[in-house]
Scaffold this motif. Structure first.
Motif, PDB file in Angstrom:
ATOM      1  N   ILE A   1      -8.315 -38.345   3.661  1.00 51.34           N
ATOM      2  CA  ILE A   1      -9.527 -37.813   4.242  1.00 51.34           C
ATOM      3  C   ILE A   1     -10.700 -38.473   4.335  1.00 51.34           C
ATOM      4  O   ILE A   1     -11.759 -39.301   5.292  1.00 51.34           O
ATOM      5  CB  ILE A   1      -9.545 -36.185   4.023  1.00 51.34           C
ATOM      6  CG1 ILE A   1      -8.449 -35.651   4.054  1.00 51.34           C
ATOM      7  CG2 ILE A   1     -10.804 -35.441   4.958  1.00 51.34           C
ATOM      8  CD1 ILE A   1      -8.534 -33.818   3.524  1.00 51.34           C
TER       9      ILE A   1
ATOM     10  N   VAL B   1      -2.671 -38.008   7.825  1.00 60.37           N
ATOM     11  CA  VAL B   1      -3.983 -37.299   7.359  1.00 60.37           C
ATOM     12  C   VAL B   1      -3.309 -36.086   7.499  1.00 60.37           C
ATOM     13  O   VAL B   1      -3.263 -35.282   6.087  1.00 60.37           O
ATOM     14  CB  VAL B   1      -5.568 -37.612   7.438  1.00 60.37           C
ATOM     15  CG1 VAL B   1      -6.212 -36.864   6.822  1.00 60.37           C
ATOM     16  CG2 VAL B   1      -5.702 -39.166   6.491  1.00 60.37           C
TER      17      VAL B   1
ATOM     18  N   LEU C   1     -12.887 -38.650  10.573  1.00 63.74           N
ATOM     19  CA  LEU C   1     -12.592 -39.031  12.154  1.00 63.74           C
ATOM     20  C   LEU C   1     -13.810 -39.759  12.659  1.00 63.74           C
ATOM     21  O   LEU C   1     -13.814 -40.708  13.338  1.00 63.74           O
ATOM     22  CB  LEU C   1     -11.055 -38.529  12.988  1.00 63.74           C
ATOM     23  CG  LEU C   1     -10.761 -38.800  14.088  1.00 63.74           C
ATOM     24  CD1 LEU C   1      -9.992 -40.039  13.504  1.00 63.74           C
ATOM     25  CD2 LEU C   1      -9.938 -37.943  14.848  1.00 63.74           C
TER      26      LEU C   1
ATOM     27  N   THR D   1     -10.986 -42.354   5.700  1.00 62.18           N
ATOM     28  CA  THR D   1     -10.463 -42.480   7.092  1.00 62.18           C
ATOM     29  C   THR D   1     -11.183 -43.535   7.628  1.00 62.18           C
ATOM     30  O   THR D   1     -10.941 -43.936   8.191  1.00 62.18           O
ATOM     31  CB  THR D   1     -10.196 -40.824   7.498  1.00 62.18           C
ATOM     32  OG1 THR D   1      -9.597 -40.531   6.700  1.00 62.18           O
ATOM     33  CG2 THR D   1     -10.632 -40.910   9.163  1.00 62.18           C
TER      34      THR D   1
ATOM     35  N   ILE E   1     -11.727 -33.124   8.279  1.00 64.72           N
ATOM     36  CA  ILE E   1     -10.738 -34.314   8.746  1.00 64.72           C
ATOM     37  C   ILE E   1     -11.195 -34.293  10.276  1.00 64.72           C
ATOM     38  O   ILE E   1     -11.484 -36.263  10.273  1.00 64.72           O
ATOM     39  CB  ILE E   1      -9.553 -34.199   9.195  1.00 64.72           C
ATOM     40  CG1 ILE E   1      -8.831 -33.699   7.637  1.00 64.72           C
ATOM     41  CG2 ILE E   1      -8.701 -34.849   9.882  1.00 64.72           C
ATOM     42  CD1 ILE E   1      -7.404 -32.790   7.539  1.00 64.72           C
TER      43      ILE E   1
ATOM     44  N   ASN F   1      -3.630 -45.229   3.025  1.00 65.38           N
ATOM     45  CA  ASN F   1      -3.931 -44.533   2.724  1.00 65.38           C
ATOM     46  C   ASN F   1      -3.286 -42.689   2.695  1.00 65.38           C
ATOM     47  O   ASN F   1      -3.688 -41.897   2.485  1.00 65.38           O
ATOM     48  CB  ASN F   1      -5.018 -44.194   3.621  1.00 65.38           C
ATOM     49  CG  ASN F   1      -6.066 -43.316   3.746  1.00 65.38           C
ATOM     50  OD1 ASN F   1      -7.075 -43.259   3.369  1.00 65.38           O
ATOM     51  ND2 ASN F   1      -6.054 -42.605   5.224  1.00 65.38           N
TER      52      ASN F   1
ATOM     53  N   ASN G   1      -3.490 -43.095  12.004  1.00 65.24           N
ATOM     54  CA  ASN G   1      -4.111 -42.254  10.214  1.00 65.24           C
ATOM     55  C   ASN G   1      -4.608 -41.010   9.915  1.00 65.24           C
ATOM     56  O   ASN G   1      -4.193 -40.103   9.653  1.00 65.24           O
ATOM     57  CB  ASN G   1      -5.238 -43.297  10.893  1.00 65.24           C
ATOM     58  CG  ASN G   1      -5.904 -42.789   9.343  1.00 65.24           C
ATOM     59  OD1 ASN G   1      -5.387 -42.833   8.053  1.00 65.24           O
ATOM     60  ND2 ASN G   1      -7.262 -42.532   9.463  1.00 65.24           N
ATOM     61  N   ASP G   2      -4.783 -40.334  11.829  1.00 65.50           N
ATOM     62  CA  ASP G   2      -4.994 -39.309  10.919  1.00 65.50           C
ATOM     63  C   ASP G   2      -3.663 -37.763  11.433  1.00 65.50           C
ATOM     64  O   ASP G   2      -3.785 -36.750  11.289  1.00 65.50           O
ATOM     65  CB  ASP G   2      -5.712 -38.509  13.186  1.00 65.50           C
ATOM     66  CG  ASP G   2      -5.957 -36.807  13.183  1.00 65.50           C
ATOM     67  OD1 ASP G   2      -6.887 -36.860  12.957  1.00 65.50           O
ATOM     68  OD2 ASP G   2      -5.684 -37.040  14.502  1.00 65.50           O
TER      69      ASP G   2
ATOM     70  N   SER H   1      -1.343 -35.342   2.995  1.00 66.44           N
ATOM     71  CA  SER H   1      -2.412 -34.804   2.457  1.00 66.44           C
ATOM     72  C   SER H   1      -2.490 -33.660   1.980  1.00 66.44           C
ATOM     73  O   SER H   1      -2.520 -32.800   2.562  1.00 66.44           O
ATOM     74  CB  SER H   1      -4.130 -35.003   3.202  1.00 66.44           C
ATOM     75  OG  SER H   1      -4.060 -36.262   3.921  1.00 66.44           O
TER      76      SER H   1
END
Length: 143
Positions: free
Chosen positions: A29, A70, A90, A32, A86, A17, A66-67, A74
């Protein structure tokens, strides 16, 4: 599925991702919620003999990883509007995440009600702390 395979697949999912988000912005994004659901399912349903607290911490770690990926990697313009997207996605991804985590922890017969409640509360506290600490990550040019 054994624990190493489940955690490895979850790590690979987050890495892919991040790569998709970097190369094909803003796809990372928008993916997610799907990524969070996949990683939570792998951690909660694909692991065996993992205590409730450990499931909670592992699930949080993949949400945070992941956050952060991103927000930092990204492509696109890193502005407040993007941060809003985002955070919005999330929160959408956290809905099935907390549901899957709660369901898997509640089915654990070897855990007490106190430890189950503590594990779910720990996930909520860790996630809230992460959002508060890293809310503006990626907005500045100097990290």
């Amino acid at each position: 599925m054994n624990n190493k395979t489940a955690i490895g697949l979850a790590t690979l999912t987050v890495f892919l991702n991040g790569l998709i988000g970097h190369l094909y912005a803003p796809s990372g994004i928008f993916l997610t919620p799907i990524v969070l659901t996949i990683t939570t399912s792998l951690v909660c349903l694909g692991t065996n003999n993992v205590r409730a607290i450990q499931r909670s911490v592992l699930t949080y770690m993949f949400v945070a990883l992941n956050d952060i990926s991103v927000k930092l990697y990204s492509g696109g313009t890193h502005d407040l509007e993007g941060l809003g997207w985002i955070l919005g996605l999330l929160f959408i991804g956290l809905l099935p995440t907390i549901g899957i985590l709660s369901a898997s922890i509640s089915k654990m017969n070897q855990e007490t009600l106190t430890s189950k409640s503590a594990a779910i509360a720990l996930f909520v506290v860790l996630t809230a702390g992460h959002i508060m600490m890293f809310c503006k990550l990626g907005l500045e040019y100097g990290y």
